[in-house]
Scaffold this motif. Structure first.
Motif, PDB file in Angstrom:
ATOM      1  N   HIS A 220       8.147 -17.790 -11.173  1.00  0.00           N
ATOM      2  CA  HIS A 220       7.945 -17.959  -9.733  1.00  0.00           C
ATOM      3  C   HIS A 220       8.564 -19.276  -9.253  1.00  0.00           C
ATOM      4  O   HIS A 220       9.246 -19.319  -8.223  1.00  0.00           O
ATOM      5  CB  HIS A 220       6.453 -17.918  -9.409  1.00  0.00           C
ATOM      6  N   THR A 221       8.317 -20.345  -9.994  1.00  0.00           N
ATOM      7  CA  THR A 221       8.913 -21.636  -9.637  1.00  0.00           C
ATOM      8  C   THR A 221      10.432 -21.563  -9.675  1.00  0.00           C
ATOM      9  O   THR A 221      11.120 -22.065  -8.763  1.00  0.00           O
ATOM     10  CB  THR A 221       8.420 -22.726 -10.602  1.00  0.00           C
ATOM     11  N   PHE A 222      10.962 -20.958 -10.723  1.00  0.00           N
ATOM     12  CA  PHE A 222      12.413 -20.819 -10.867  1.00  0.00           C
ATOM     13  C   PHE A 222      12.999 -20.052  -9.688  1.00  0.00           C
ATOM     14  O   PHE A 222      14.031 -20.415  -9.118  1.00  0.00           O
ATOM     15  CB  PHE A 222      12.700 -20.101 -12.189  1.00  0.00           C
ATOM     16  N   LYS A 223      12.334 -18.964  -9.290  1.00  0.00           N
ATOM     17  CA  LYS A 223      12.807 -18.151  -8.171  1.00  0.00           C
ATOM     18  C   LYS A 223      12.821 -18.945  -6.874  1.00  0.00           C
ATOM     19  O   LYS A 223      13.790 -18.903  -6.101  1.00  0.00           O
ATOM     20  CB  LYS A 223      11.921 -16.911  -8.024  1.00  0.00           C
ATOM     21  N   LEU A 224      11.735 -19.692  -6.598  1.00  0.00           N
ATOM     22  CA  LEU A 224      11.663 -20.476  -5.367  1.00  0.00           C
ATOM     23  C   LEU A 224      12.751 -21.546  -5.326  1.00  0.00           C
ATOM     24  O   LEU A 224      13.367 -21.795  -4.278  1.00  0.00           O
ATOM     25  CB  LEU A 224      10.285 -21.128  -5.239  1.00  0.00           C
ATOM     26  N   LEU A 225      12.992 -22.190  -6.462  1.00  0.00           N
ATOM     27  CA  LEU A 225      14.026 -23.221  -6.540  1.00  0.00           C
ATOM     28  C   LEU A 225      15.404 -22.642  -6.260  1.00  0.00           C
ATOM     29  O   LEU A 225      16.165 -23.167  -5.428  1.00  0.00           O
ATOM     30  CB  LEU A 225      14.002 -23.884  -7.918  1.00  0.00           C
ATOM     31  N   MET A 226      15.729 -21.539  -6.939  1.00  0.00           N
ATOM     32  CA  MET A 226      17.049 -20.943  -6.764  1.00  0.00           C
ATOM     33  C   MET A 226      17.232 -20.386  -5.358  1.00  0.00           C
ATOM     34  O   MET A 226      18.310 -20.496  -4.771  1.00  0.00           O
ATOM     35  CB  MET A 226      17.273 -19.847  -7.802  1.00  0.00           C
ATOM     36  N   ARG A 227      16.171 -19.816  -4.822  1.00  0.00           N
ATOM     37  CA  ARG A 227      16.285 -19.258  -3.467  1.00  0.00           C
ATOM     38  C   ARG A 227      16.518 -20.360  -2.443  1.00  0.00           C
ATOM     39  O   ARG A 227      17.290 -20.177  -1.490  1.00  0.00           O
ATOM     40  CB  ARG A 227      15.030 -18.452  -3.125  1.00  0.00           C
ATOM     41  N   GLN A 228      15.862 -21.505  -2.611  1.00  0.00           N
ATOM     42  CA  GLN A 228      16.080 -22.606  -1.672  1.00  0.00           C
ATOM     43  C   GLN A 228      17.549 -23.016  -1.649  1.00  0.00           C
ATOM     44  O   GLN A 228      18.154 -23.173  -0.584  1.00  0.00           O
ATOM     45  CB  GLN A 228      15.223 -23.814  -2.067  1.00  0.00           C
ATOM     46  N   VAL A 229      18.134 -23.189  -2.833  1.00  0.00           N
ATOM     47  CA  VAL A 229      19.524 -23.647  -2.922  1.00  0.00           C
ATOM     48  C   VAL A 229      20.492 -22.562  -2.443  1.00  0.00           C
ATOM     49  O   VAL A 229      21.418 -22.830  -1.665  1.00  0.00           O
ATOM     50  CB  VAL A 229      19.850 -24.066  -4.368  1.00  0.00           C
ATOM     51  N   ILE A 230      20.271 -21.331  -2.869  1.00  0.00           N
ATOM     52  CA  ILE A 230      21.188 -20.244  -2.512  1.00  0.00           C
ATOM     53  C   ILE A 230      21.131 -19.945  -1.021  1.00  0.00           C
ATOM     54  O   ILE A 230      22.163 -19.697  -0.389  1.00  0.00           O
ATOM     55  CB  ILE A 230      20.881 -18.987  -3.358  1.00  0.00           C
ATOM     56  N   ASN A 231      19.940 -19.985  -0.440  1.00  0.00           N
ATOM     57  CA  ASN A 231      19.836 -19.738   0.999  1.00  0.00           C
ATOM     58  C   ASN A 231      20.610 -20.777   1.807  1.00  0.00           C
ATOM     59  O   ASN A 231      21.184 -20.464   2.857  1.00  0.00           O
ATOM     60  CB  ASN A 231      18.370 -19.734   1.432  1.00  0.00           C
ATOM     61  N   GLN A 232      20.620 -22.012   1.335  1.00  0.00           N
ATOM     62  CA  GLN A 232      21.395 -23.046   2.015  1.00  0.00           C
ATOM     63  C   GLN A 232      22.891 -22.728   1.960  1.00  0.00           C
ATOM     64  O   GLN A 232      23.624 -22.950   2.925  1.00  0.00           O
ATOM     65  CB  GLN A 232      21.114 -24.408   1.396  1.00  0.00           C
TER      66      GLN A 232
END
Length: 249
Positions: A220-232
């Motif tokens: 879950h943490t990994f997903k949130l981290l990657m989504r933050q960067v990719i969404n940017q």
């Protein structure tokens, strides 16, 4: 003329009896090219221009679009169903949106093939997607520096673009959704599978795409981290493939 291994990322009609194709190639990275498929509904080329089928293609030409002059399959298509199929479409769309054309990315090509292998084998999806995303970001020159999560004694960290991981010293941060637990980040940094916690692994091998499997909390943490960067990186245009995961089976 260049002959090389490739995968189809996306195809769409162009002119009569032609398709415009986005490919991930082993030697040239992402390439957009035209292919003549003929008039017959049983066209061999049309049958080969499909996602998730390992191909050997010959590409020639310059200018806006190159030409695929020869295409052959090198193996059977990866058998993907339900969320494994949705996941494969997701990583295809990511590469279409984020990769620059004609920049070699051999490591990413291998990672992509390994990810498809793992998905087809029914391996745990979440960690496969996260490590593909990580490999894609590294290809884009956006690799993470995880050293702060080991250097600072803090329970949580923010991730700030161009600054990296910044410690948060509050016991329970007010905006906790934008914070990542130190213990989870350390596991991600070390890429430790839950059944081999004493072994530090440096990458997803071609022989063992199933190696990485994290707890649900770390995933879950990994997903949130990657989504933050990719969404940017994606800006205001969301990915269409993400909608597949919200549809009913």
């Amino acid at each position: 003329m260049i002959e090389q291994n490739a995968f189809i990322l996306h195809r769409r009609p162009y002119r009569e009896n032609q398709l415009l194709v986005d490919l991930l190639t082993e030697d040239e990275g992402k390439v957009t090219a035209l292919v003549y498929v003929g008039q017959s509904k049983r066209s061999i080329k049309k049958g080969l221009i499909q996602p998730f089928l390992p191909l050997r293609v010959s590409i020639k030409g310059e200018g806006t679009f190159k030409q695929i002059t020869q295409v052959d399959s090198t193996a059977k298509s990866f058998s993907l169903i339900k969320h494994s199929l949705f996941s494969a479409f997701y990583i295809n769309e990511l590469m279409i949106r984020l990769l620059t054309e004609h920049i070699a990315c051999t490591d990413l090509f291998i990672q992509y093939r390994n990810t498809l292998t793992a998905l087809a084998q029914g391996k745990e999806i979440a960690s496969q997607l996260r490590f593909f995303e990580l490999a894609l970001l590294e290809e884009l020159g956006l690799s993470f520096d995880f050293s702060p999560v080991f250097e600072f004694e803090a329970n949580y960290f923010h991730y700030i673009t161009e600054q990296g991981f910044v410690p948060v010293y509050e016991a329970l941060p007010k905006n906790s959704q934008q914070c990542f637990a130190q213990a989870h980040l350390q596991v991600i940094a070390q890429r430790q599978p839950i059944n081999q916690s004493s072994v530090l692994l440096n990458g997803l091998s071609e022989q063992e795409p199933e190696t990485y499997q994290f707890t649900n909390e770390v995933n879950h943490t990994f997903k949130l981290l990657m989504r933050q960067v990719i969404n940017q990186l994606l800006g205001n245009k969301p990915l269409n493939s993400r909608k597949l995961f919200t549809q009913k089976a």
